[in-house]
Design a protein around this motif. Structure first.
Motif, PDB file in Angstrom:
ATOM      1  N   VAL A   1     -51.758  32.520  15.790  1.00 56.23           N
ATOM      2  CA  VAL A   1     -50.879  31.774  14.893  1.00 56.23           C
ATOM      3  C   VAL A   1     -49.498  31.359  14.965  1.00 56.23           C
TER       4      VAL A   1
ATOM      5  N   LEU B   1     -46.308  30.278  13.764  1.00 52.77           N
ATOM      6  CA  LEU B   1     -45.314  30.162  12.652  1.00 52.77           C
ATOM      7  C   LEU B   1     -44.087  29.284  12.938  1.00 52.77           C
TER       8      LEU B   1
ATOM      9  N   ALA C   1     -45.708  32.988   4.734  1.00 47.33           N
ATOM     10  CA  ALA C   1     -46.233  33.240   6.047  1.00 47.33           C
ATOM     11  C   ALA C   1     -47.535  34.374   6.069  1.00 47.33           C
TER      12      ALA C   1
ATOM     13  N   ALA D   1     -50.630  32.922   4.505  1.00 48.09           N
ATOM     14  CA  ALA D   1     -51.374  32.321   5.296  1.00 48.09           C
ATOM     15  C   ALA D   1     -52.049  32.964   6.410  1.00 48.09           C
TER      16      ALA D   1
ATOM     17  N   TRP E   1     -53.876  28.452  15.619  1.00 50.78           N
ATOM     18  CA  TRP E   1     -53.466  27.727  14.039  1.00 50.78           C
ATOM     19  C   TRP E   1     -51.971  27.535  14.052  1.00 50.78           C
TER      20      TRP E   1
ATOM     21  N   LEU F   1     -49.099  27.180  11.181  1.00 49.05           N
ATOM     22  CA  LEU F   1     -48.755  27.044   9.843  1.00 49.05           C
ATOM     23  C   LEU F   1     -47.834  26.132   9.481  1.00 49.05           C
TER      24      LEU F   1
ATOM     25  N   ALA G   1     -48.642  26.309   3.872  1.00 53.62           N
ATOM     26  CA  ALA G   1     -48.196  27.644   2.996  1.00 53.62           C
ATOM     27  C   ALA G   1     -48.790  27.285   1.815  1.00 53.62           C
TER      28      ALA G   1
ATOM     29  N   LYS H   1     -54.962  26.663   1.968  1.00 58.22           N
ATOM     30  CA  LYS H   1     -55.543  26.643   3.020  1.00 58.22           C
ATOM     31  C   LYS H   1     -56.438  25.203   3.251  1.00 58.22           C
TER      32      LYS H   1
END
Length: 300
Positions: free
Chosen positions: A149, A151, A180, A183, A197, A199, A282, A285
């Motif tokens: 992920v 961020l 965060a 998520a 992913w 974010l 955030a 989804k």
């Protein structure tokens, strides 16, 4: 959960506990009484690899008869360049080793790793932190069950919510730790194969307004990052931002990692040999993309 006593870990832990997960925290320091309640805990400095056998023994006892395990890496150390490199390298090696030991015992093991969009930065704009997290991403990409992920910048920001209780982000594209964590919690519900992913903030990142090129300032910050500030993550970030500001706006928007532009993201996906990145906003989804798109492997 590695880094369980950090800002991100303290935000994610209660969400997992509320879901009924059996959480085992791993950290250098003792957690708060509230965090420790309802969780197993192992206090260890993972940069001391000689202690790993003892840590693995404690983890195995705390796991009990669990058959499925998610190893969550939340190590985002930026105290100093030296400690950051040591922490990220140790965490990566520990996660890979722990996953192998548990897999050998017949457990189903997934890895959920918090990284940063800084891994997308082109060579001339990378900091020691982005370089270390980039190396970590390549190591984790070799695993067969990994959620990586990326961020945005995290901080204490006023959340923008779409509905009561939703975590949000700032207009600059940075997110709160709560956003965060929310998520990451959502992503942890996904069955992992090999997923990348992003974010994204609910308000897209916007590059700073054009300003007169400050070439002397860029030179001073570059020199500082190589001399007095060589062990300071802040000094390296400042130097990178100053170099970025020298670029024309049309170029800057394509190489500024904060916005995760396709010009940086697509080559990174190919280097990892992972499917096309999926985005989670955030507090919201997004629906998963078409399966044929998700499963399409990108080859160099």
């Amino acid at each position: 959960m590695l880094g369980a006593t950090g800002r991100l870990g303290r935000s994610l832990l209660p969400r997992l506990q509320a879901r009924g997960c059996h959480v085992i925290g791993v950290s250098r320091t003792r957690p708060s009484e509230t965090a420790e309640r309802g969780s197993g805990w192992v206090c260890a400095d993972l940069t001391e690899s000689s202690r790993w056998p003892q840590v693995h023994g404690l983890l195995r006892q705390l796991l009990g008869h669990q058959e499925e395990v998610v190893i969550i890496d939340l190590v985002l150390d930026r105290v100093s360049v030296t400690s950051m490199r040591q922490s990220i390298t140790a965490a990566t090696r520990f996660v890979v080793r722990t996953r192998q030991l548990l897999t050998d015992e017949g457990l189903a093991v997934r890895v959920l790793a918090a990284s940063t969009t800084a891994v997308l930065a082109p060579r001339g704009l990378r900091t020691p932190y982005s370089a270390a997290k980039r190396r970590q991403a390549f190591a984790y990409a070799r695993l067969d069950a990994i959620d990586l992920v990326l961020l945005p910048q995290l901080g204490d920001v006023e959340p923008i919510t779409n509905s009561p209780g939703d975590a949000g982000s700032s207009v600059s594209g940075s997110c709160s730790y709560e956003a965060a964590a929310g998520a990451l919690h959502e992503i942890s519900l996904e069955p992992a194969q090999r997923s990348l992913w992003i974010l994204g903030a609910d308000v897209p990142h916007q590059s700073a307004s054009p300003a007169p090129a400050d070439i002397p300032g860029a030179i001073r910050s570059a020199v500082a990052a190589r001399t007095a500030g060589r062990d300071s993550p802040a000094a390296h970030r400042q130097a990178s931002h100053q170099r970025l500001a020298l670029l024309p706006a049309s170029v800057r928007v394509r190489v500024d990692h904060h916005g995760a532009p396709a010009q940086l993201l697509r080559p990174f996906e190919r280097r990892l040999r992972m499917p096309r990145a999926r985005t989670v906003i955030a507090g919201n989804k997004q629906p998963a993309p078409d399966p044929s798109e998700v499963n399409r492997a990108h080859r160099p």
